[in-house]
Design a protein around this motif. Structure first.
Motif, PDB file in Angstrom:
ATOM      1  N   MET B  26       0.819  -1.199   0.000  1.00  0.00           N
ATOM      2  CA  MET B  26       0.000   0.000   0.000  1.00  0.00           C
ATOM      3  C   MET B  26       0.861   1.261   0.000  1.00  0.00           C
ATOM      4  SD  MET B  26      -2.945   0.656  -0.379  1.00  0.00           S
ATOM      5  CE  MET B  26      -2.819   2.270  -1.121  1.00  0.00           C
ATOM      6  N   THR B  27       1.842   1.255   0.850  1.00  0.00           N
ATOM      7  CA  THR B  27       2.693   2.440   0.940  1.00  0.00           C
ATOM      8  C   THR B  27       3.532   2.599  -0.323  1.00  0.00           C
ATOM      9  OG1 THR B  27       2.743   2.239   3.338  1.00  0.00           O
ATOM     10  CG2 THR B  27       4.446   3.572   2.321  1.00  0.00           C
ATOM     11  N   VAL B  28       3.989   1.483  -0.851  1.00  0.00           N
ATOM     12  CA  VAL B  28       4.739   1.560  -2.102  1.00  0.00           C
ATOM     13  C   VAL B  28       3.848   2.217  -3.158  1.00  0.00           C
ATOM     14  CG1 VAL B  28       5.757   0.221  -3.962  1.00  0.00           C
ATOM     15  CG2 VAL B  28       6.143  -0.452  -1.584  1.00  0.00           C
ATOM     16  N   SER B  29       2.627   1.739  -3.226  1.00  0.00           N
ATOM     17  CA  SER B  29       1.692   2.301  -4.194  1.00  0.00           C
ATOM     18  C   SER B  29       1.549   3.810  -3.985  1.00  0.00           C
ATOM     19  CB  SER B  29       0.345   1.600  -4.041  1.00  0.00           C
ATOM     20  OG  SER B  29      -0.658   2.288  -4.741  1.00  0.00           O
ATOM     21  N   ARG B  30       1.441   4.215  -2.737  1.00  0.00           N
ATOM     22  CA  ARG B  30       1.299   5.655  -2.455  1.00  0.00           C
ATOM     23  C   ARG B  30       2.503   6.437  -2.954  1.00  0.00           C
ATOM     24  NH1 ARG B  30      -0.759   4.007   2.851  1.00  0.00           N
ATOM     25  NH2 ARG B  30      -3.014   4.315   2.828  1.00  0.00           N
ATOM     26  N   VAL B  31       3.662   5.925  -2.670  1.00  0.00           N
ATOM     27  CA  VAL B  31       4.875   6.623  -3.110  1.00  0.00           C
ATOM     28  C   VAL B  31       4.882   6.756  -4.629  1.00  0.00           C
ATOM     29  CG1 VAL B  31       7.378   6.475  -3.299  1.00  0.00           C
ATOM     30  CG2 VAL B  31       6.243   5.873  -1.145  1.00  0.00           C
ATOM     31  N   LEU B  32       4.638   5.632  -5.286  1.00  0.00           N
ATOM     32  CA  LEU B  32       4.739   5.624  -6.735  1.00  0.00           C
ATOM     33  C   LEU B  32       3.697   6.527  -7.400  1.00  0.00           C
ATOM     34  CD1 LEU B  32       7.072   3.978  -6.714  1.00  0.00           C
ATOM     35  CD2 LEU B  32       5.731   1.951  -7.225  1.00  0.00           C
ATOM     36  N   ARG B  33       2.585   6.708  -6.725  1.00  0.00           N
ATOM     37  CA  ARG B  33       1.566   7.577  -7.317  1.00  0.00           C
ATOM     38  C   ARG B  33       1.638   8.984  -6.748  1.00  0.00           C
ATOM     39  NH1 ARG B  33      -3.672   5.566  -5.721  1.00  0.00           N
ATOM     40  NH2 ARG B  33      -2.465   4.493  -4.111  1.00  0.00           N
ATOM     41  N   SER B  39       6.523   9.343   4.769  1.00  0.00           N
ATOM     42  CA  SER B  39       7.742   9.942   5.322  1.00  0.00           C
ATOM     43  C   SER B  39       8.857   9.914   4.276  1.00  0.00           C
ATOM     44  CB  SER B  39       8.194   9.169   6.560  1.00  0.00           C
ATOM     45  OG  SER B  39       8.864   8.005   6.169  1.00  0.00           O
ATOM     46  N   PRO B  40       9.641  10.964   4.250  1.00  0.00           N
ATOM     47  CA  PRO B  40      10.725  11.062   3.266  1.00  0.00           C
ATOM     48  C   PRO B  40      11.609   9.821   3.272  1.00  0.00           C
ATOM     49  CG  PRO B  40      10.519  13.105   4.496  1.00  0.00           C
ATOM     50  CD  PRO B  40       9.575  12.137   5.134  1.00  0.00           C
ATOM     51  N   ALA B  41      11.835   9.262   4.468  1.00  0.00           N
ATOM     52  CA  ALA B  41      12.719   8.107   4.567  1.00  0.00           C
ATOM     53  C   ALA B  41      12.163   6.909   3.780  1.00  0.00           C
ATOM     54  CB  ALA B  41      12.913   7.729   6.035  1.00  0.00           C
ATOM     55  N   ARG B  43       9.826   6.872   1.664  1.00  0.00           N
ATOM     56  CA  ARG B  43       9.690   7.316   0.283  1.00  0.00           C
ATOM     57  C   ARG B  43      10.967   7.015  -0.509  1.00  0.00           C
ATOM     58  NH1 ARG B  43       7.148  10.682  -3.107  1.00  0.00           N
ATOM     59  NH2 ARG B  43       8.604  11.876  -4.383  1.00  0.00           N
ATOM     60  N   ALA B  44      12.074   7.435   0.057  1.00  0.00           N
ATOM     61  CA  ALA B  44      13.354   7.234  -0.614  1.00  0.00           C
ATOM     62  C   ALA B  44      13.639   5.748  -0.807  1.00  0.00           C
ATOM     63  CB  ALA B  44      14.464   7.894   0.202  1.00  0.00           C
ATOM     64  N   ARG B  45      13.399   4.967   0.243  1.00  0.00           N
ATOM     65  CA  ARG B  45      13.673   3.536   0.144  1.00  0.00           C
ATOM     66  C   ARG B  45      12.852   2.894  -0.961  1.00  0.00           C
ATOM     67  NH1 ARG B  45      12.301   1.587   5.831  1.00  0.00           N
ATOM     68  NH2 ARG B  45      12.096  -0.461   4.857  1.00  0.00           N
ATOM     69  N   VAL B  46      11.593   3.275  -1.004  1.00  0.00           N
ATOM     70  CA  VAL B  46      10.711   2.712  -2.022  1.00  0.00           C
ATOM     71  C   VAL B  46      11.195   3.065  -3.424  1.00  0.00           C
ATOM     72  CG1 VAL B  46       8.409   2.856  -3.022  1.00  0.00           C
ATOM     73  CG2 VAL B  46       8.686   2.684  -0.538  1.00  0.00           C
ATOM     74  N   LEU B  47      11.461   4.340  -3.626  1.00  0.00           N
ATOM     75  CA  LEU B  47      11.882   4.781  -4.954  1.00  0.00           C
ATOM     76  C   LEU B  47      13.156   4.075  -5.393  1.00  0.00           C
ATOM     77  CD1 LEU B  47      11.092   8.592  -4.795  1.00  0.00           C
ATOM     78  CD2 LEU B  47       9.920   6.799  -6.101  1.00  0.00           C
ATOM     79  N   GLU B  48      14.052   3.951  -4.447  1.00  0.00           N
ATOM     80  CA  GLU B  48      15.319   3.288  -4.762  1.00  0.00           C
ATOM     81  C   GLU B  48      15.051   1.860  -5.236  1.00  0.00           C
ATOM     82  OE1 GLU B  48      18.431   0.636  -4.338  1.00  0.00           O
ATOM     83  OE2 GLU B  48      16.820   0.665  -2.854  1.00  0.00           O
ATOM     84  N   ALA B  49      14.255   1.154  -4.451  1.00  0.00           N
ATOM     85  CA  ALA B  49      13.974  -0.245  -4.789  1.00  0.00           C
ATOM     86  C   ALA B  49      13.276  -0.360  -6.142  1.00  0.00           C
ATOM     87  CB  ALA B  49      13.115  -0.876  -3.697  1.00  0.00           C
ATOM     88  N   ALA B  50      12.296   0.485  -6.348  1.00  0.00           N
ATOM     89  CA  ALA B  50      11.538   0.433  -7.604  1.00  0.00           C
ATOM     90  C   ALA B  50      12.475   0.658  -8.781  1.00  0.00           C
ATOM     91  CB  ALA B  50      10.438   1.481  -7.600  1.00  0.00           C
ATOM     92  N   LYS B  51      13.334   1.631  -8.639  1.00  0.00           N
ATOM     93  CA  LYS B  51      14.248   1.954  -9.731  1.00  0.00           C
ATOM     94  C   LYS B  51      15.235   0.805  -9.958  1.00  0.00           C
ATOM     95  CE  LYS B  51      17.068   5.466 -11.684  1.00  0.00           C
ATOM     96  NZ  LYS B  51      17.580   6.841 -11.644  1.00  0.00           N
TER      97      LYS B  51
END
Lengths: 346, 346
Positions: B26-33, B39-41, B43-51
């Motif tokens: 759910m949170t990953v989805s939130r970040v990506l959309r 939280s910035p933290a 957020r960053a982890r998610v983006l990194e992993a997705a990329k």
DNA sequence: CTGAAAGCGCTAACAG
DNA sequence: CTGTTAGCGCTTTCAG
């Protein structure tokens, strides 16, 4: 206009049809997809109900459930250059009865833009991708490699392909044009093109052209570049300009037929002796040339065939029977027209 | 090419990203959309992993769940007629930062084909439809009426619209051209067009043209029609033919600029006095005219603006603030160029 | 700020 | 030949 059928404002579902005709959703689905055996009687009832209600299936749900999408992503650099609509024509024709549908995106000759469009389109999980050129961003290449679907790079074969490739060698095209020009005895040669650092194919043609001339110790004597505006008008202006600067030029090679046609119009109006005093050639084999006062020399870029072959590969209908990794190099043919004098013999 | 990152051959899911970074789907989805506070933290982890994984979201699933699709269906008659790519340019530009994406379908001027394409595209549940013309099959109209989304019919305003409409009156365009020609003193007028019974706009222009002439008691003196082939070449041939049959014609009205340009080239080569002895006019205001030896008289069809206005309506950004049912009639402007002599005064 | 549960509308895979 | 049962991968909604 006023319609008394009980159509909800949005999104009829299979369930609605199912209820309307007293057949299970599953069977309705089968009828609508023409899959599996269904008795003619129920079949008729289903179809009648679907039609009456105006049911339009939801492909989103269907695609999600079946993991199958009948879309083929096509990414081209531009729509205003007639070359690409013609390629599209070939693609559409070849996809006609495969159940696949092309979906077009435009990159405007920018790799970053292409990447964005690609990302967007891949997120719809198409069954294949056809895209122009071999030059992409790193990220684009990774996406394509990981998509697990057929990828066909088109137009150009000079470089390393991701999967399959269908096109012509623009370097060779340039070289062959140089050979023909030299063989016809022209020696003082100008080049006119567009200021598009990202049009790799035009760049490769120019490289091949230079190389061809270099073989016989000739260098391009003058160049002229344009950007924006009506290509026909620009061709005219550039030609006037280049000849004003260097009146001794005896040949002008244009990077595309449209500016070439403009150049031709200028030369005729200015009273130049074409092709005796000055020869002209373009590139692409555009249909528009047929209506010009003289047939401009050109080289057919096999646009339609490129589209057809690429589509066949994506559709898994390639005569080779290969599953990807195909390489099809087409041979563009020089069409000498009336603007290049016959080759000197002996 | 060989890439050691652990990318499955097809279709990474949110779950994969979730596991890779230890954050709920759910949170990953939130970040990506970019929705909701994260939280910035994390957020960053998610983006990194997705990329790192090269995750590409699955819009099919997203659309199904959210009942929202950022696609706008655009159906045009043809891509080879430069008019339509230009309209598309306007649409793309106006949709640029709305999050909406145009998806193009081609009807080849056939209402049945349009119906099939429309059905196919509506089954992807787009958020809006833009399509050329006001003439559709009964079934198409029903589908559009029931789709519950903005529908904009473009190019033409002469008829009854389903929802919104943006275009010009082709009847009026024809009439105004007739007026201008008559005002310039021309009397023996020929019409050259394409043999396309399904090009309703060309038909309406001809009707308006006839009507305009009829007002002052003039009838079209000769007509010529073509189909297929290079429009430029056909324009040339038709012009030669019509003038051979009827040498007394003092004006030629062409149904489009391309054949008009061909006609112009013929007249100049044949040594006709343009516009003194014979006047010429086309329709569309195509860019290619700028490179011709003379500027052909024409009438700008407001192609780009039509696209922009239609897109704005679909995007709900119309200045009117209306929610559908809008009617925008643009006024094409006569561009007299060099092929119609100045109007007689007094 | 983060997570768990419940579908979106359809089709694959099985039963009857 | 027809129906039932599970999801497809994501987002909505509602609790923490």
């Amino acid at each position: 206009m006023t319609d008394d059928s009980p159509v909800p404002p949005r999104g009829l579902t299979l369930r609605d049809v199912s209820e309307a005709c007293g057949v299970s959703e599953m069977t309705v689905s089968r009828v609508l997809r023409d899959r599996g055996d269904v008795s003619p009687a129920t079949r008729a009832r289903v179809l009648e109900a679907a039609k009456r209600l105006g049911y339009v299936p939801n492909k989103i749900a269907g695609a999600l459930a079946s993991q199958r999408v009948n879309l083929v992503t096509v990414i081209i650099p531009s729509l205003s250059n007639m070359v690409f609509p013609e390629v599209l024509g070939g693609i559409s024709a070849a996809l006609e009865d495969t159940g696949l549908q092309p979906v077009v995106g435009v990159s405007h000759y920018a790799a970053e833009r292409e990447e964005a469009v690609l990302y967007e389109m891949l997120s719809w999980r198409p069954s294949g991708v056809i895209l122009a050129g071999l030059e992409h961003t790193q990220a684009s290449r990774r996406m394509l490699e990981n998509a697990g679907i057929p990828v066909v790079e088109i137009m150009d074969v000079d470089g390393e392909a991701i999967d399959s490739v269908v096109g012509i060698s623009h370097q060779r095209a340039g070289r062959e044009m140089a050979d023909a020009i030299v063989a016809a005895g022209y020696r003082r040669i100008g080049f006119l093109g567009s200021k598009m650092p990202h049009d790799h194919r035009a760049r490769k043609r120019l490289e091949g052209f230079r190389e061809g001339l270099a073989r016989v110790g000739i260098e391009i004597a003058a160049t002229e570049f344009y950007s924006g505006g009506s290509a026909l008008a620009k061709g005219r202006q550039m030609t006037e300009a280049i000849l004003a600067r260097d009146p001794d030029l005896d040949f002008l090679y244009f990077s595309n037929d449209m500016i070439g046609a403009g150049g031709l119009l200028h030369c005729l109006e200015a009273g130049h002796d074409v092709p005796g005093g000055i020869g002209l050639a373009g590139f692409n084999g555009l249909e528009i040339l047929e209506g010009m006062p003289r047939r401009l020399a050109t080289m057919d870029a096999c646009r339609r065939e490129i589209g057809e072959r690429a589509a066949r590969i994506v559709a898994g209908r390639s005569p080779s029977g290969l599953i990807g990794g195909e390489r099809v190099e087409l041979a563009p043919v020089l069409q000498p027209g009336d603007t290049i004098r016959p080759a000197r013999t002996g």
